[in-house]
Design a protein around this motif. Structure first.
Motif, PDB file in Angstrom:
ATOM      1  N   GLY A  46       0.800  -1.229   0.000  1.00 22.76           N
ATOM      2  CA  GLY A  46       0.000   0.000   0.000  1.00 22.76           C
ATOM      3  C   GLY A  46       0.825   1.268   0.000  1.00 22.76           C
ATOM      4  N   ASP A  59       0.659   3.093   6.318  1.00 21.86           N
ATOM      5  CA  ASP A  59       1.703   2.354   7.023  1.00 21.86           C
ATOM      6  C   ASP A  59       2.782   2.005   6.007  1.00 21.86           C
ATOM      7  N   ASP A  61       5.491  -0.840   4.643  1.00 25.17           N
ATOM      8  CA  ASP A  61       5.865  -2.256   4.649  1.00 25.17           C
ATOM      9  C   ASP A  61       7.129  -2.443   3.829  1.00 25.17           C
TER      10      ASP A  61
END
Ligand code: ATP
Ligand code: MG
Length: 520
Positions: A46, A59, A61
């Motif tokens: 994302g 967030d 990753d």
């Protein structure tokens, strides 16, 4: 799969993220875990999608060829997240919530899924390609390789980075065309993990994309797989749809694809429930429009949920008034409060959220008779819904009206409401606001501690709601002495008169009205 590469220059990235990637790429592991160094590390998922769309990532990753043990050995503050090898890198001091934990996951291979939700076992891999292949959608499977970190650290206006996007599944093309498409065969990907069905709708809703035809067909065919998914995970995706800028479009999409029965089944019953008079929409559309208004206003989750469910009690309370030739929904707010509490509990929402939404739904009809509204009535509503919730209730009312396709409340009326609420807010609307407390009641009346004291305080509050001018120590002291002569049961009734007793009366009235219409 053909690999497409795209260069990117002058990328703005948070230093916390850069630090994680740089550490993985440069630092050597201690000999105790093998002493390897120079790991591969890419931003993935994302955050890459959001960077390409110029949205702020929710967030960060990172995917890597390091093992969980190696990742843990490289960082000071980490925790082991789940069974998939994900390690959380903690940045306690970061002011940005999205950077407090950065997730690093080892490359994984796609494994067998026999329960439609979890791989039977997790196999790590040394290949980025394997890892991208197991990801859900093409736009979530683009890896970002950050380059030239050190050199640029002191550039004016903060460091800038250059990098390269690695795209095996034409994710770029789909981003440009605004399409959500599975990596690989759609049907297989959804049968592996049913949650991907909701992820597709949620992501489409958040970023305003369409779902590719084949992917959509596979969603429709496999919708029932959602019954295998934990309610908590359904709740999380549902919440993200509700908190997006376009929850109405999101729920329309859910309905189009037949997903409502697996998310919020009770909402189905509002479809095509026609209303009368000023209502030009059926209950379903009215609810969605109210919800959309709360999103336009950026209201918090509780008000959005209350807007979506405020009329959920209408289908079971709908009756035909033959004399007036209209539909009625007497008591739908009482029934609706019960239904919404069940829906939210079923989706495992926290108790606090359930309580607040239920209160808002329960009292949303209060302002209906605007012309005759009295200050004591306003005090009662504040007392019922709570001082903390009264402005949210006002906002819910605004959303309810907007959802009817009506213009906003007239500014005059709105000002009148506001000033009445403000005025009533200075009056005692809870036991804590009385000019007397339990200890004093005991002192003045000589009563021993026990439930009777609470009943007395509530009975006193009842009087204050009618006439707040009586809220003086002198009067309350005198009145407490009188009340002390009554027995506990009578006192309880007095104190309850604004709550349970009134609610019971109300429900009785509703029953009567219902009976009347049944026999007609
Ligand atoms: P958000 O903006 O909400 O963070 P996201 O796509 O990043 O959206 P995450 O839950 O953070 O969602 O997951 C990160 C990445 O992990 C995804 O982009 C996707 O590549 C992969 N992923 C997550 N869940 C699944 C899943 N159920 N199946 C396959 N891949 C998944
Ligand atoms: Mg994410």
């Amino acid at each position: 799969m053909a690999l497409n590469k795209y260069e990117i220059k002058k990328l703005d990235l948070p230093l916390e993220v850069i630090n994680v990637i740089q550490t993985l790429k440069d630092k050597a592991c201690p000999p105790s875990v093998g002493g390897r160094r120079g790991f591969e590390a890419y931003l993935i998922g994302g955050c890459v999608r959001d960077l390409l769309l110029n949205r702020k990532p929710k967030d960060w990753d990172v995917t890597t060829d390091a093992t969980p043990e190696e990742i843990i050995a490289l960082f000071k503050d980490t925790f082991y997240e789940n069974n998939y090898g994900t390690v959380g890198i903690v940045n306690e001091e970061s002011k940005d919530e999205t950077l407090k934990v950065i997730e690093v996951t080892p490359y994984r291979l796609e494994a067998e899924y026999s329960d439609n939700r979890r791989p039977d076992h997790v196999t790590f891999s040394k290949n980025l390609e394997d890892d991208l292949q197991r990801r859900d959608f093409t736009i979530n499977a683009i890896a970002l390789d950050i380059k030239e970190i050190a050199k640029n650290k002191s550039v004016k206006g903060g460091p800038k980075f250059s990098g390269e996007y690695l795209d095996y599944y034409n994710g770029h093309e789909d981003l440009q065309a605004k399409i959500i498409r599975t990596v690989g065969e759609a049907h297989d990907r959804f049968t592996e993990d049913g949650l991907r069905i909701l992820r597709a709708v949620r992501i489409a809703t958040e970023i305003g994309f369409c779902i590719d035809k084949k992917t959509e067909k596979a969603i429709v065919t496999n919708a029932s797989l959602l019954t295998n998914i934990a309610k908590e995970r359904i709740r999380d995706e549902f919440t993200k749809i509700i908190m997006s800028d376009n929850p109405m479009a999101g729920l329309v999409l859910c309905r189009k694809m037949g997903l409502i029965p697996y998310i919020i089944p009770k909402i189905e019953s509002t479809v095509s429930v026609e209303q009368s008079r000023s209502h030009i929409y059926d209950v379903f559309e009215h609810s969605l429009r109210s919800l959309q208004h709360t999103a336009d206003k950026k209201y918090p989750l509780e008000i959005r949920l209350a807007a979506l469910f405020h009329d959920i009690g209408k289908p079971p309370t709908r009756r035909r008034d033959k004399e007036q030739d209209i539909w009625t929904f007497y008591g739908h707010e009482v029934t609706g409060a019960k239904i919404v509490a069940e829906i939210l509990a079923d989706l495992r929402f926290p108790k606090k959220i359930i309580e607040k939404v239920t209160k808002l739904v329960r009292w949303h009809m209060f302002f209906a008779d605007t012309e005759q509204i009295s200050l004591s009535a306003v005090r009662r509503i504040i007392s019922s819904v709570g001082r903390d919730n009264i402005w949210d209730l006002m906002n819910l009312r605004g959303a309810d009206r907007m959802g009817m396709g009506r213009p906003k409340e007239s500014p005059y009326r709105l000002r009148k409401y506001h000033s009445m609420v403000e005025e009533a807010m200075t009056d005692p609307v809870s036991v804590g606001m009385l000019e007397i407390d339990g200890a004093q009641v005991m002192k003045f009346t000589g009563e021993a501690p026990g439930p009777k004291i609470g009943y007395m305080l509530h009975a006193l509050l009842e009087e204050m709601l009618e006439n707040p001018a009586l809220n003086t120590e002198e009067y309350l002291k005198k009145r407490a002495k009188e009340l002390a002569k009554l027995d506990a049961n009578d006192l309880k009734k007095l104190g309850d008169s604004g709550k349970e007793t009134k609610e019971k009366e109300e429900e009785k009235k509703i029953e009567e009205i219902r009976k009347k219409h049944w026999v007609q």
